[in-house]
Structure formats: C-alpha cells, structure tokens
Scaffold this motif. Structure first.
Motif, short mmCIF file in Angstrom:
data_model
loop_
_atom_site.label_atom_id
_atom_site.label_comp_id
_atom_site.label_asym_id
_atom_site.label_seq_id
_atom_site.Cartn_x
_atom_site.Cartn_y
_atom_site.Cartn_z
N VAL A 1 0.84 -1.19 0.00
CA VAL A 1 0.00 0.00 0.00
C VAL A 1 0.88 1.25 0.00
N LYS A 2 1.92 1.28 0.83
CA LYS A 2 2.85 2.42 0.86
C LYS A 2 3.52 2.62 -0.49
N THR A 3 3.95 1.53 -1.09
CA THR A 3 4.63 1.60 -2.40
C THR A 3 3.69 2.15 -3.47
N ILE A 4 2.46 1.67 -3.49
CA ILE A 4 1.49 2.13 -4.49
C ILE A 4 1.15 3.60 -4.28
N ILE A 5 0.94 4.01 -3.04
CA ILE A 5 0.64 5.42 -2.75
C ILE A 5 1.81 6.30 -3.15
N LEU A 6 3.03 5.89 -2.86
CA LEU A 6 4.22 6.65 -3.24
C LEU A 6 4.33 6.76 -4.77
N ALA A 7 4.05 5.66 -5.48
CA ALA A 7 4.14 5.67 -6.95
C ALA A 7 3.09 6.61 -7.54
N VAL A 8 1.87 6.58 -7.03
CA VAL A 8 0.81 7.46 -7.52
C VAL A 8 1.17 8.91 -7.24
N LEU A 9 1.66 9.21 -6.06
CA LEU A 9 2.06 10.56 -5.69
C LEU A 9 3.20 11.06 -6.58
N LEU A 10 4.18 10.21 -6.81
CA LEU A 10 5.31 10.57 -7.68
C LEU A 10 4.84 10.82 -9.12
N ALA A 11 3.96 9.97 -9.63
CA ALA A 11 3.44 10.16 -10.99
C ALA A 11 2.67 11.47 -11.10
N PHE A 12 1.89 11.80 -10.07
CA PHE A 12 1.14 13.06 -10.06
C PHE A 12 2.09 14.26 -10.09
N VAL A 13 3.12 14.24 -9.28
CA VAL A 13 4.08 15.34 -9.24
C VAL A 13 4.81 15.47 -10.57
#
Length: 128
Positions: free
Chosen positions: A9-21
């Motif tokens: 879950v942490k990895t997926i949230i970090l990936a989504v946040l990074l893609a958004f930025v």
C-alpha cells in the motif's frame, strides 16, 4: 501478512504521488488533434514536453511549444505551435511568405503554402 500488505500500500501510494508530481510539475502529455503542425507533428500524434524547458531561458523563434488554451477555463485544451515571433518582432505574411522584421523566413517544415496576407503585427514584449 499485515506488514507485507502495508508495504505494498505504501509503495502504491508513493508511486501514484510521484506520478502526479511528475505529470503536473515536470512534463505535459498532449495529443495533437489537427494537422496544423504537419509535417513536423502529425494529427493524432501524442507528445511529451518538458515543463522545465523555459525555467531558466526564454522561448526562441523556431521553438515548438505546448501551452494551454487561454479561452478554456478548465485548462485541459492544449495547443502545440511553433514560435515565429518574439517580443519586439514585426510579423507579416505577404504573397504566401512569412516575414519577420522584414526578412523572409525559410520554413521547409511547412506542409502547405501560406495563403493570403496578414499584418504587419507587432509582437508585444513578453509575448510570442
């Protein structure tokens, strides 16, 4: 098991946040809807452009730029165009030829001949 799920879950949230930025700060993803940029970019092509390109320098004549439609309040409509005049230039079209500051421009990338006359138009400072 809980640790493994939490890690995912942490990895997926970090990936989504990074893609958004990356998508909102560093790149713009655009689809070219018309043939106005042919033969350089064809209708239907998808392009990626760097939002950082002009952080430290100004656009120059001949650059291909992606920008938001100033008349679209949603900011979702993007234009892909080539800069032909920068602040202080005088742009005009005479007998199918583009003139910038009285000089005929060599534009081998244009698919069709420019028709009609336009201008002269003085490009305001800070505009393109």
């Amino acid at each position: 098991m809980k640790k493994e799920i939490l890690s995912w879950v942490k990895t997926i949230i970090l990936a989504v946040l990074l893609a958004f930025v990356v998508d909102t700060v560093f790149i713009v993803n655009a689809t070219v809807p018309t043939g106005s940029m042919e033969n350089t970019i064809m209708a239907g092509d998808r392009i990626l452009a760097l939002r950082t390109s002009y952080w430290f320098s100004d656009p120059e004549r001949g650059d291909v730029v992606v920008f938001e439609d100033p008349d679209d309040p949603t900011g979702k409509t993007l234009y892909v165009k080539r800069i032909i005049g920068v602040g202080g230039d005088t742009v005009e079209v005479q007998d199918g030829e583009v003139l910038v500051n009285g000089q005929v421009q060599d534009e081998p990338y244009i698919k069709e001949i420019t028709e009609g006359d336009f201008g002269p138009y003085h490009v305001p400072e800070g505009c393109y």
